[in-house]
Design a protein around this motif. Structure first.
Motif: not given
Length: 331
Positions: A67-69, A79, A85-86, A89, A92-93
Motif C-alpha cells: 500500500l505504501t509502494g 489503490s 500503489c504500484e 506510489s 500516494i506517499r
C-alpha cells in the motif's frame, strides 16, 4: 455507500528466493517461493478504522508495504484515493501518513519540534506552514507542553504520540499505523487508541491499523481484517465476526472431579458441543444448545451440580478458534 479510499483487490504476493550467492551473504536458508498474501481484498472508506489482525507471518507487513509502494504485488491491484500503489506510489506517499512499529525513525537527540520540522521539509512544505503545523499537530496529540523536549527524554507513550504527530503532520487523507501501541503500557495504549479514534472521526480519515492487542481491537469496534498464513480469513464488522463464529461459554461446577469428568463424557458426545476445559470439578463448554437440553442429558448427574452459568466468549478465544479452524482447513 461512499467510495472507498483504500481498495485492495485479490492481491497475491509471492517472494521468490534469492540467488544462491545472495542467500550465503544474507545467511538465509529460504530456497523456495514464499506465499505472503493469497488473494486479499478489502475496502476502507473515509472515517473508518480497519484493524488488521493475525499471527506473526500472516502478511500484515507485506500488505502495508504494498500500500505504501515499497513492494509490488505479484498479481491483483491496490489503490489509495484512486492512485495505483504500484505505478503512482510517489503520489500516494505524499498523501499517506505512515507510523512504523518501532521508534527508531525518531531523532532522539532532537526535540519534538525539530523532528516535525525535519519531516515537513522532507514533505516539501513551506516554512510558514511547517511552523504552523508544528504547533497544531503537537497540540492535537497532547505533546504541546513537550515541544522542546528531546526525543531521548520522552517516555515510550510520548514517543508513540510523536510518531503519530509525524504521520499526521502533512495533513494526509489516510493513515497506515503498524502496531502503534507496541511499546506502550496498557493505560497509554488505551489513551492512544482513543486519540486515534477521535482524530479519525474529526479529520474523516481512512485508517489501517495492525495490532496484536485484543483489547485494542475491541475498543476500536469497527472493521476487522483477519489474516492467517497470507489468507484472508475474515473481513467485515466485528459484530458480524461474532455472530458467525461465536458460541456461548457454558460453565458447570460440580461437587467432585469425577462428576465433572462423567458429565464431560456425556456432553462432548453431543453434536454442536466443544469441550474447552475440565479440571477441578469445573466443566467449560462452547455450544449453542439450550441449557435445558444439556441438563436433560445430565439427568442422572443433576445432584452433583453446584452452579451453572452462561457467558460471552472472549475475543481472544474466538480469534484463536477461527485461526485454528482455518489452519486445519488449509493444511
Amino acid at each position: 455507500m461512499p467510495e472507498p479510499v483504500i481498495r485492495v483487490e485479490n492481491v497475491v504476493k509471492v517472494y521468490e528466493p534469492s540467488e544462491w550467492w545472495m542467500r550465503i551473504l544474507l545467511r538465509s536458508s529460504v530456497d523456495e517461493p514464499v506465499l505472503a498474501l493469497d488473494g486479499v481484498s478489502l475496502d476502507v472508506e473515509q472515517g473508518t478504522i480497519c484493524a488488521v489482525v493475525g499471527p506473526n507471518g500472516a502478511g500484515k507487513s507485506t500488505l502495508f508495504r504494498i500500500l505504501t509502494g515499497l513492494t509490488t504485488p505479484t498479481s491483483g491491484s491496490a489503490s489509495i484515493a484512486g492512485w495505483d500503489c504500484e505505478t503512482e506510489s510517489a503520489k500516494i506517499r505524499s498523501r499517506v501518513g505512515f507510523m512504523p512499529a518501532e521508534d527508531r525513525t525518531i531523532w532522539l537527540r532532537h526535540t519534538c519540534r525539530e523532528n516535525l520540522e525535519f519531516h515537513g521539509r522532507l514533505q516539501g512544505l513551506r516554512e510558514a506552514k511547517i511552523q504552523r503545523r508544528v504547533t497544531e499537530t503537537l497540540d492535537m496529540v497532547g505533546l504541546g507542553h513537550a515541544a522542546d523536549r528531546a526525543g531521548f527524554a520522552l517516555s515510550s507513550g510520548m514517543r508513540a504520540r510523536l510518531m503519530l504527530a509525524r504521520a499526521l503532520f502533512h495533513e494526509p487523507d489516510f493513515l497506515i499505523l503498524d502496531e502503534p501501541t507496541g511499546a506502550v503500557d496498557p493505560v497509554g495504549s488505551y489513551e492512544l487508541i482513543e486519540l486515534i479514534k477521535r482524530i479519525t472521526r474529526e479529520a474523516d480519515l481512512a485508517v489501517l491499523l495492525s495490532s496484536h492487542r485484543i483489547d485494542e481491537i475491541e475498543a476500536l469496534h469497527d472493521r476487522v481484517l483477519l489474516l492467517n498464513e497470507g489468507r484472508m480469513v475474515f473481513w467485515g464488522d466485528l459484530d458480524v465476526l461474532r455472530s458467525e463464529w461465536e458460541q456461548p461459554h457454558i460453565t458447570i461446577d460440580f461437587d467432585t472431579r469425577n462428576a465433572a469428568r462423567s458429565a464431560e463424557r456425556i456432553l462432548s458426545a453431543l453434536d454442536g458441543v466443544d469441550t474447552v476445559s475440565c479440571a477441578d470439578g469445573q466443566l467449560v463448554l462452547d455450544t449453542e444448545l439450550p441449557i435445558g437440553s444439556l441438563l436433560h442429558q445430565l439427568n442422572g448427574s443433576l445432584d452433583g451440580i453446584e452452579s451453572l452459568s452462561r457467558s460471552r466468549m472472549r475475543l481472544q478465544e474466538l480469534l484463536a478458534k477461527i485461526l485454528r479452524a482455518d489452519s486445519e482447513g488449509g493444511s
